[in-house]
Write a protein that holds these residues in place. Structure first.
Motif: not given
Length: 68
Positions: A8, A12, A37, A41, A43
């Motif tokens: 990721s 990203e 993150h 973000r 998950h």
């Protein structure tokens, strides 16, 4: 999970936001990405919650269990 995080991170941030001028620019971008993150973000492995929220929820449930 570490491999997923690394993938990721590379997809990203490193690949999509370059080219980078210098190491300082990369360092600032990494700090910003890590903050996003962990706090924003969602998950899939954490019931689509950000890690910070998932951890807070876990601690609340532990405290409630210990209080009972």
């Amino acid at each position: 999970m570490a491999e997923a995080l690394n993938g990721s991170f590379k997809a990203e941030l490193i690949e999509h936001q370059g080219p980078w001028r210098d190491a300082d620019q990369v360092e600032r971008a990494v700090v910003q990405w890590a903050g996003w993150h962990n706090t924003e973000r969602p998950h899939s492995a954490l019931d689509f919650l950000p890690p910070e929220e998932y951890e807070a929820q876990h601690h609340r449930s532990q405290a409630a269990t210990n209080a009972a």
